[in-house]
Each structure stands twice: as structure tokens, then as C-alpha cells.
Write a protein that holds these residues in place. Structure first.
Motif, PDB file in Angstrom:
ATOM      1  N   ALA A 100      -3.973   5.202 -10.597  1.00 55.93           N
ATOM      2  CA  ALA A 100      -5.592   5.307 -10.894  1.00 55.93           C
ATOM      3  C   ALA A 100      -5.704   6.919 -10.737  1.00 55.93           C
ATOM      4  O   ALA A 100      -6.555   7.642 -11.407  1.00 55.93           O
ATOM      5  N   ALA A 101      -5.067   7.370  -9.723  1.00 60.59           N
ATOM      6  CA  ALA A 101      -5.329   8.928  -9.379  1.00 60.59           C
ATOM      7  C   ALA A 101      -4.778   9.871 -10.467  1.00 60.59           C
ATOM      8  O   ALA A 101      -5.514  10.905 -10.900  1.00 60.59           O
ATOM      9  N   ALA A 102      -3.535   9.600 -10.934  1.00 57.49           N
ATOM     10  CA  ALA A 102      -2.984  10.306 -11.960  1.00 57.49           C
ATOM     11  C   ALA A 102      -3.775  10.135 -13.136  1.00 57.49           C
ATOM     12  O   ALA A 102      -3.902  11.127 -14.016  1.00 57.49           O
ATOM     13  N   GLY A 103      -4.476   9.138 -13.563  1.00 58.50           N
ATOM     14  CA  GLY A 103      -5.419   9.075 -14.928  1.00 58.50           C
ATOM     15  C   GLY A 103      -6.638   9.582 -14.676  1.00 58.50           C
ATOM     16  O   GLY A 103      -7.551   9.689 -15.642  1.00 58.50           O
ATOM     17  N   ASN A 104      -6.865  10.291 -13.492  1.00 58.04           N
ATOM     18  CA  ASN A 104      -8.386  10.828 -13.257  1.00 58.04           C
ATOM     19  C   ASN A 104      -8.230  12.271 -13.163  1.00 58.04           C
ATOM     20  O   ASN A 104      -7.646  13.147 -12.385  1.00 58.04           O
ATOM     21  N   LYS A 105      -8.417  13.030 -14.378  1.00 56.97           N
ATOM     22  CA  LYS A 105      -8.243  14.607 -14.306  1.00 56.97           C
ATOM     23  C   LYS A 105      -9.032  15.441 -13.493  1.00 56.97           C
ATOM     24  O   LYS A 105      -8.869  16.585 -13.342  1.00 56.97           O
ATOM     25  N   ASP A 106     -10.127  14.756 -12.875  1.00 53.62           N
ATOM     26  CA  ASP A 106     -11.129  15.457 -12.100  1.00 53.62           C
ATOM     27  C   ASP A 106     -10.598  15.592 -10.466  1.00 53.62           C
ATOM     28  O   ASP A 106     -11.209  16.370  -9.714  1.00 53.62           O
ATOM     29  N   LEU A 107      -9.510  14.721 -10.249  1.00 50.28           N
ATOM     30  CA  LEU A 107      -8.887  14.815  -8.975  1.00 50.28           C
ATOM     31  C   LEU A 107      -7.968  16.057  -8.674  1.00 50.28           C
ATOM     32  O   LEU A 107      -7.317  16.435  -9.691  1.00 50.28           O
ATOM     33  N   ARG A 108      -8.324  16.443  -7.520  1.00 46.48           N
ATOM     34  CA  ARG A 108      -7.491  17.712  -7.100  1.00 46.48           C
ATOM     35  C   ARG A 108      -6.574  17.463  -5.999  1.00 46.48           C
ATOM     36  O   ARG A 108      -5.580  18.198  -5.544  1.00 46.48           O
ATOM     37  N   SER A 109      -6.777  16.349  -5.388  1.00 42.95           N
ATOM     38  CA  SER A 109      -6.077  16.077  -3.912  1.00 42.95           C
ATOM     39  C   SER A 109      -6.076  14.496  -3.835  1.00 42.95           C
ATOM     40  O   SER A 109      -6.756  13.702  -4.271  1.00 42.95           O
ATOM     41  N   PHE A 110      -4.995  14.172  -2.854  1.00 41.45           N
ATOM     42  CA  PHE A 110      -4.592  12.799  -2.821  1.00 41.45           C
ATOM     43  C   PHE A 110      -4.262  12.591  -1.410  1.00 41.45           C
ATOM     44  O   PHE A 110      -3.348  13.185  -0.936  1.00 41.45           O
ATOM     45  N   ILE A 111      -5.229  11.820  -0.648  1.00 39.39           N
ATOM     46  CA  ILE A 111      -4.858  11.506   0.999  1.00 39.39           C
ATOM     47  C   ILE A 111      -4.355  10.296   1.163  1.00 39.39           C
ATOM     48  O   ILE A 111      -4.904   9.197   0.574  1.00 39.39           O
ATOM     49  N   LEU A 112      -3.195  10.066   1.741  1.00 39.75           N
ATOM     50  CA  LEU A 112      -2.728   8.795   2.213  1.00 39.75           C
ATOM     51  C   LEU A 112      -3.021   8.684   3.819  1.00 39.75           C
ATOM     52  O   LEU A 112      -2.435   9.429   4.550  1.00 39.75           O
ATOM     53  N   THR A 113      -3.796   7.455   4.087  1.00 36.86           N
ATOM     54  CA  THR A 113      -3.998   7.371   5.306  1.00 36.86           C
ATOM     55  C   THR A 113      -3.891   5.739   5.818  1.00 36.86           C
ATOM     56  O   THR A 113      -3.462   5.119   4.846  1.00 36.86           O
ATOM     57  N   ALA A 114      -4.434   5.451   6.872  1.00 38.37           N
ATOM     58  CA  ALA A 114      -4.039   3.968   7.356  1.00 38.37           C
ATOM     59  C   ALA A 114      -5.356   3.412   8.142  1.00 38.37           C
ATOM     60  O   ALA A 114      -5.742   4.618   8.898  1.00 38.37           O
ATOM     61  N   THR A 115      -5.530   2.343   8.156  1.00 39.16           N
ATOM     62  CA  THR A 115      -6.727   1.924   9.080  1.00 39.16           C
ATOM     63  C   THR A 115      -6.185   1.662  10.481  1.00 39.16           C
ATOM     64  O   THR A 115      -4.880   2.006  10.734  1.00 39.16           O
ATOM     65  N   GLY A 116      -6.950   1.594  11.518  1.00 41.44           N
ATOM     66  CA  GLY A 116      -6.714   1.831  12.786  1.00 41.44           C
ATOM     67  C   GLY A 116      -6.527   3.137  13.314  1.00 41.44           C
ATOM     68  O   GLY A 116      -6.540   4.186  12.648  1.00 41.44           O
ATOM     69  N   ASP A 117      -6.247   3.254  14.929  1.00 39.53           N
ATOM     70  CA  ASP A 117      -6.389   4.518  15.558  1.00 39.53           C
ATOM     71  C   ASP A 117      -4.994   4.852  16.160  1.00 39.53           C
ATOM     72  O   ASP A 117      -5.071   5.951  17.010  1.00 39.53           O
ATOM     73  N   LYS A 118      -4.108   4.030  16.315  1.00 40.91           N
ATOM     74  CA  LYS A 118      -3.031   4.234  17.077  1.00 40.91           C
ATOM     75  C   LYS A 118      -1.723   4.304  16.106  1.00 40.91           C
ATOM     76  O   LYS A 118      -0.724   5.052  16.581  1.00 40.91           O
ATOM     77  N   ILE A 119      -1.739   3.663  15.090  1.00 38.57           N
ATOM     78  CA  ILE A 119      -0.412   3.481  14.485  1.00 38.57           C
ATOM     79  C   ILE A 119      -0.783   4.016  12.956  1.00 38.57           C
ATOM     80  O   ILE A 119      -1.330   3.244  12.235  1.00 38.57           O
ATOM     81  N   PHE A 120       0.057   4.838  12.235  1.00 38.29           N
ATOM     82  CA  PHE A 120      -0.044   5.109  11.040  1.00 38.29           C
ATOM     83  C   PHE A 120       0.601   4.035  10.094  1.00 38.29           C
ATOM     84  O   PHE A 120      -0.001   3.610   9.278  1.00 38.29           O
ATOM     85  N   CYS A 121       1.894   3.705  10.388  1.00 33.64           N
ATOM     86  CA  CYS A 121       2.661   2.935   9.718  1.00 33.64           C
ATOM     87  C   CYS A 121       4.137   2.622  10.372  1.00 33.64           C
ATOM     88  O   CYS A 121       4.691   3.620  10.816  1.00 33.64           O
ATOM     89  N   ALA A 122       4.290   1.123  11.013  1.00 33.18           N
ATOM     90  CA  ALA A 122       5.260   1.069  11.745  1.00 33.18           C
ATOM     91  C   ALA A 122       6.368   0.637  10.990  1.00 33.18           C
ATOM     92  O   ALA A 122       7.632   0.379  11.669  1.00 33.18           O
ATOM     93  N   GLY A 123       6.569   0.956   9.458  1.00 35.85           N
ATOM     94  CA  GLY A 123       7.794   0.529   9.001  1.00 35.85           C
ATOM     95  C   GLY A 123       7.772  -0.666   8.212  1.00 35.85           C
ATOM     96  O   GLY A 123       6.618  -1.016   7.593  1.00 35.85           O
ATOM     97  N   ALA A 124       8.831  -1.267   7.634  1.00 34.31           N
ATOM     98  CA  ALA A 124       8.864  -2.306   6.914  1.00 34.31           C
ATOM     99  C   ALA A 124       8.348  -3.693   7.538  1.00 34.31           C
ATOM    100  O   ALA A 124       8.657  -3.739   8.658  1.00 34.31           O
ATOM    101  N   ASP A 125       7.661  -4.591   6.920  1.00 35.13           N
ATOM    102  CA  ASP A 125       7.174  -5.881   7.497  1.00 35.13           C
ATOM    103  C   ASP A 125       8.217  -6.869   7.238  1.00 35.13           C
ATOM    104  O   ASP A 125       8.469  -7.266   6.100  1.00 35.13           O
ATOM    105  N   LEU A 126       9.121  -6.980   8.410  1.00 37.49           N
ATOM    106  CA  LEU A 126      10.246  -7.935   8.020  1.00 37.49           C
ATOM    107  C   LEU A 126       9.902  -9.385   8.211  1.00 37.49           C
ATOM    108  O   LEU A 126      10.720 -10.275   7.914  1.00 37.49           O
ATOM    109  N   THR A 127       8.969  -9.603   8.713  1.00 40.20           N
ATOM    110  CA  THR A 127       8.152 -11.199   9.200  1.00 40.20           C
ATOM    111  C   THR A 127       8.241 -11.925   7.734  1.00 40.20           C
ATOM    112  O   THR A 127       8.249 -12.945   7.577  1.00 40.20           O
ATOM    113  N   GLY A 128       7.744 -11.174   6.512  1.00 41.15           N
ATOM    114  CA  GLY A 128       7.662 -11.874   5.403  1.00 41.15           C
ATOM    115  C   GLY A 128       8.902 -11.985   4.631  1.00 41.15           C
ATOM    116  O   GLY A 128       8.951 -12.362   3.336  1.00 41.15           O
TER     117      GLY A 128
END
Length: 84
Positions: free
Chosen positions: A40-68
Motif C-alpha cells: 500500500a505504501a509503495a503504491g502511494n507516490k505522495d509518501l516519503r517515509s514509512f514507520i514500523l511500530t508496535a502496540t504496547g509500551d514494553k516490547i516491540f517484538c518478541a520474535g516468532a509466535d511458536l504457539t501457532g
């Protein structure tokens, strides 16, 4: 998009948010959501930056979800989805 990755644009900035409560684990659903957000971002020529973030305030990403497990995919195909 899926509920696992939220996507929005703010002016010239795209924001993708990993939304997997507890530890924002990576899963096939997250990989697909991130790919959709990037497409979606690549298809929008008006965009100049892309931010990757996550919900919560303690952990950005703990790695792979092995439970599933890997779903219908082999471990190698699961990792190929991550690389994409």
C-alpha cells in the motif's frame, strides 16, 4: 490488512503497527499484514517515509509466535514468508 497489522497514513508518512497483544509476536498473519502495508505504501507516490511500530509500551517484538506453529507451511516456507 488484518487486525494483526494496522496501517494508516499521516501526511507523507505511512505507519504500520504490529498489533499482537502481549509481545507482538511474528506470525504468518503478521507477515501478510506487513507485506500488504508495504504494498500500500509503495503504491502511494505522495509518501516519503514509512514507520514500523508496535502496540504496547514494553516490547516491540518478541520474535516468532511458536504457539501457532507454522500453519500449513513447512518451517522453510514460513521463513520465506518472513523474508518476503
Amino acid at each position: 490488512m488484518s487486525d494483526a497489522v494496522l496501517f494508516e497514513t499521516k501526511g507523507q508518512t505511512a505507519v504500520a503497527t504490529i498489533n499482537k497483544p502481549k509481545a507482538n509476536q511474528l506470525s504468518l498473519e503478521v507477515f501478510k499484514g506487513l507485506n500488504a502495508a508495504l504494498d500500500a505504501a509503495a503504491g502511494n507516490k505522495d509518501l516519503r517515509s514509512f514507520i514500523l511500530t508496535a502496540t504496547g509500551d514494553k516490547i516491540f517484538c518478541a520474535g516468532a509466535d511458536l504457539t501457532g506453529g507454522f500453519g500449513d507451511l513447512s518451517p522453510v516456507d514460513f521463513l520465506k514468508n518472513a523474508q518476503d
